[in-house]
Design an enzyme around this catalytic site. Structure first.
Site, PDB file in Angstrom:
ATOM      1  N   TYR A  14       0.829  -1.202   0.000  1.00 40.45           N
ATOM      2  CA  TYR A  14       0.000   0.000   0.000  1.00 40.45           C
ATOM      3  C   TYR A  14       0.861   1.249   0.000  1.00 40.45           C
ATOM      4  O   TYR A  14       2.078   1.187   0.203  1.00 40.45           O
ATOM      5  CB  TYR A  14      -0.957  -0.005   1.204  1.00 40.45           C
ATOM      6  CG  TYR A  14      -0.313   0.279   2.546  1.00 40.45           C
ATOM      7  CD1 TYR A  14       0.517  -0.653   3.152  1.00 40.45           C
ATOM      8  CD2 TYR A  14      -0.529   1.485   3.216  1.00 40.45           C
ATOM      9  CE1 TYR A  14       1.105  -0.391   4.387  1.00 40.45           C
ATOM     10  CE2 TYR A  14       0.052   1.749   4.450  1.00 40.45           C
ATOM     11  CZ  TYR A  14       0.872   0.805   5.029  1.00 40.45           C
ATOM     12  OH  TYR A  14       1.459   1.064   6.239  1.00 40.45           O
TER      13      TYR A  14
ATOM     14  N   ARG B  53       8.256   4.246  -4.723  1.00 41.52           N
ATOM     15  CA  ARG B  53       8.325   3.226  -3.665  1.00 41.52           C
ATOM     16  C   ARG B  53       7.324   2.099  -3.931  1.00 41.52           C
ATOM     17  O   ARG B  53       7.616   0.925  -3.673  1.00 41.52           O
ATOM     18  CB  ARG B  53       8.082   3.845  -2.291  1.00 41.52           C
ATOM     19  CG  ARG B  53       8.295   2.805  -1.172  1.00 41.52           C
ATOM     20  CD  ARG B  53       8.250   3.400   0.214  1.00 41.52           C
ATOM     21  NE  ARG B  53       6.962   4.010   0.487  1.00 41.52           N
ATOM     22  CZ  ARG B  53       6.707   4.767   1.539  1.00 41.52           C
ATOM     23  NH1 ARG B  53       7.662   5.020   2.432  1.00 41.52           N
ATOM     24  NH2 ARG B  53       5.514   5.298   1.725  1.00 41.52           N
TER      25      ARG B  53
ATOM     26  N   ARG C 150      -7.539 -20.911  -2.301  1.00 39.82           N
ATOM     27  CA  ARG C 150      -6.505 -20.573  -1.327  1.00 39.82           C
ATOM     28  C   ARG C 150      -5.337 -21.533  -1.500  1.00 39.82           C
ATOM     29  O   ARG C 150      -5.531 -22.745  -1.458  1.00 39.82           O
ATOM     30  CB  ARG C 150      -7.048 -20.671   0.099  1.00 39.82           C
ATOM     31  CG  ARG C 150      -6.009 -20.304   1.151  1.00 39.82           C
ATOM     32  CD  ARG C 150      -6.559 -20.405   2.561  1.00 39.82           C
ATOM     33  NE  ARG C 150      -5.541 -20.009   3.546  1.00 39.82           N
ATOM     34  CZ  ARG C 150      -4.640 -20.841   4.048  1.00 39.82           C
ATOM     35  NH1 ARG C 150      -4.615 -22.110   3.688  1.00 39.82           N
ATOM     36  NH2 ARG C 150      -3.733 -20.412   4.920  1.00 39.82           N
TER      37      ARG C 150
ATOM     38  N   LYS D 261       6.500  -2.098   1.764  1.00 43.71           N
ATOM     39  CA  LYS D 261       5.342  -1.536   2.483  1.00 43.71           C
ATOM     40  C   LYS D 261       4.131  -2.463   2.337  1.00 43.71           C
ATOM     41  O   LYS D 261       3.200  -2.183   1.588  1.00 43.71           O
ATOM     42  CB  LYS D 261       5.048  -0.117   1.950  1.00 43.71           C
ATOM     43  CG  LYS D 261       4.172   0.712   2.881  1.00 43.71           C
ATOM     44  CD  LYS D 261       4.219   2.170   2.495  1.00 43.71           C
ATOM     45  CE  LYS D 261       3.150   3.004   3.177  1.00 43.71           C
ATOM     46  NZ  LYS D 261       3.285   3.111   4.624  1.00 43.71           N
TER      47      LYS D 261
ATOM     48  N   LEU E 246      11.214   1.037   7.014  1.00 42.48           N
ATOM     49  CA  LEU E 246      10.599   1.525   5.782  1.00 42.48           C
ATOM     50  C   LEU E 246      11.342   2.789   5.340  1.00 42.48           C
ATOM     51  O   LEU E 246      11.663   3.645   6.165  1.00 42.48           O
ATOM     52  CB  LEU E 246       9.116   1.852   6.009  1.00 42.48           C
ATOM     53  CG  LEU E 246       8.409   2.242   4.708  1.00 42.48           C
ATOM     54  CD1 LEU E 246       8.198   1.019   3.832  1.00 42.48           C
ATOM     55  CD2 LEU E 246       7.088   2.921   4.989  1.00 42.48           C
TER      56      LEU E 246
HETATM   57  N1  PLP Z   1       7.830   3.496   8.921  1.00 42.06           N
HETATM   58  C1  PLP Z   1       6.710   2.761   8.926  1.00 42.06           C
HETATM   59  C2  PLP Z   1       6.730   1.425   9.585  1.00 42.06           C
HETATM   60  C3  PLP Z   1       5.538   3.248   8.333  1.00 42.06           C
HETATM   61  O1  PLP Z   1       4.414   2.501   8.343  1.00 42.06           O
HETATM   62  C4  PLP Z   1       5.548   4.544   7.739  1.00 42.06           C
HETATM   63  C5  PLP Z   1       4.349   5.102   7.090  1.00 42.06           C
HETATM   64  O2  PLP Z   1       3.290   4.541   7.070  1.00 42.06           O
HETATM   65  C6  PLP Z   1       6.734   5.286   7.768  1.00 42.06           C
HETATM   66  C7  PLP Z   1       7.870   4.731   8.359  1.00 42.06           C
HETATM   67  C8  PLP Z   1       6.826   6.657   7.155  1.00 42.06           C
HETATM   68  O3  PLP Z   1       6.839   6.598   5.757  1.00 42.06           O
HETATM   69  P1  PLP Z   1       6.287   7.792   4.862  1.00 42.06           P
HETATM   70  O4  PLP Z   1       7.052   9.010   5.288  1.00 42.06           O
HETATM   71  O5  PLP Z   1       6.605   7.399   3.480  1.00 42.06           O
HETATM   72  O6  PLP Z   1       4.827   7.913   5.150  1.00 42.06           O
END
Ligand code: PLP
Length: 285
Positions: free
Chosen positions: A31, A50, A99, A149, A205
């Site tokens: 997402y 991303r 499944r 993500k 992330l």
């Molecule tokens: N780290 C995690 C685990 C996240 O879920 C998010 C955003 O949802 C971020 C960092 C921040 O990422 P962004 O600045 O791209 O929203």
């Protein structure tokens, strides 16, 4: 609210996805959340790049082109009259109607694409951004590909609940003694003129807001140091904050009951929030 599902704009009550969709059965999907400020999409390009990377790491086909995706974002912002809020986008591997742990044949199974908006009036000057937030630390029990993500958000969600139970707002995740990131944001401390945050790797992330904020910090003559830090070092820092697409730069004023600095939002966090909001609205599309 109008939502988008696989090529169609529909009222949210009429939108449907199969119960065999692998995101529903196996969290097999990714997402993005793109914020909308002043009716403009913030850092659409960064989120799109991303998304492409997340999809390619999981071998899920791209459901449409960049231009089509931008058009869908804009159309939803327009029809739902979003001034400040966000666009949520999810791409899943879809389903072949059964499944199975084995991925379905990509020739015959199309990815599912879903987008919807959320309106968040007043998000730019929320009470939290003025007062700062309190965090607890918990062990980081997530899988080891946090750079992708995915929609596997159960542990981050449990972390937020643990924080709420403790009378706090969020949790910082700790692995091998060092902070990885927040449940849904990247984590920073400030010492003197230095902004310190964990370096990019599969452990966190790669925040789109992180990239922008580090660039703005350097342009504002702050020093950026990408390295690990502990909770003890954070508790002893001058300031702390988190960043994400929906909270921008959010000051952290307490970690595990210890006040950070004077226990109020720090000057550098406040300055970076101002710069981020101003510059990203200017660059919004
Ligand atoms: N780290 C995690 C685990 C996240 O879920 C998010 C955003 O949802 C971020 C960092 C921040 O990422 P962004 O600045 O791209 O929203």
């Amino acid at each position: 609210r109008t939502v988008y599902v696989n090529g169609e704009y529909l009222p949210e009550t009429e939108a449907k996805v199969s119960i065999f969709d692998r995101a529903f059965l196996m969290a097999d999907g990714v997402y993005e959340v793109t914020s909308v400020l002043d009716g403009k999409l913030i850092d659409f390009e960064g989120h799109f790049v991303r998304l492409q990377r997340s999809l390619s790491e999981l071998d899920i086909a791209e459901p449409c082109t960049r231009d089509e995706l931008l058009e869908i974002h804009r159309e939803l912002v327009r029809v739902n009259e979003i001034h400040d809020g966000l666009v949520y986008l999810q791409v899943t591997r879809g389903s072949d109607g059964d499944r199975d742990f084995v991925f379905p044949n990509p020739e015959t199974t199309k990815p599912t694409l879903v987008l919807f908006t959320q309106s968040k009036p007043g998000i730019m000057d929320s009470a939290a951004s003025k007062n700062g937030i309190k965090v607890i630390s918990i062990e980081d029990l997530r899988w080891h590909r946090r750079d992708i993500k995915t929609v596997q958000l159960l542990y981050p969600s449990m972390g937020k609940m643990m924080a709420k139970k403790a009378g706090c707002d969020d949790a910082w995740l700790v692995e091998d003694g060092f902070v990885t990131e927040g449940t849904s944001n990247n984590a920073y401390i400030v010492k003197g003129n230095k902004i310190i945050t964990r370096a990019l790797s599969n452990d966190i992330l790669h925040g789109i807001t992180r990239a922008a904020v580090l660039r703005f910090a350097q342009e504002a003559q702050m020093e950026v140091e990408e390295r690990n830090f502990t909770i003890a070092e954070a508790q002893d820092a001058d300031e702390a904050f988190v960043t994400s697409a929906t909270t921008f730069v959010m000051p952290v004023v307490e970690i595990d009951g210890a006040k950070i600095g004077d226990g109020v939002p720090g000057a550098k966090a406040k300055r970076l929030r101002e710069i981020y909001l101003e510059e990203s609205i200017k660059a919004g599309v």
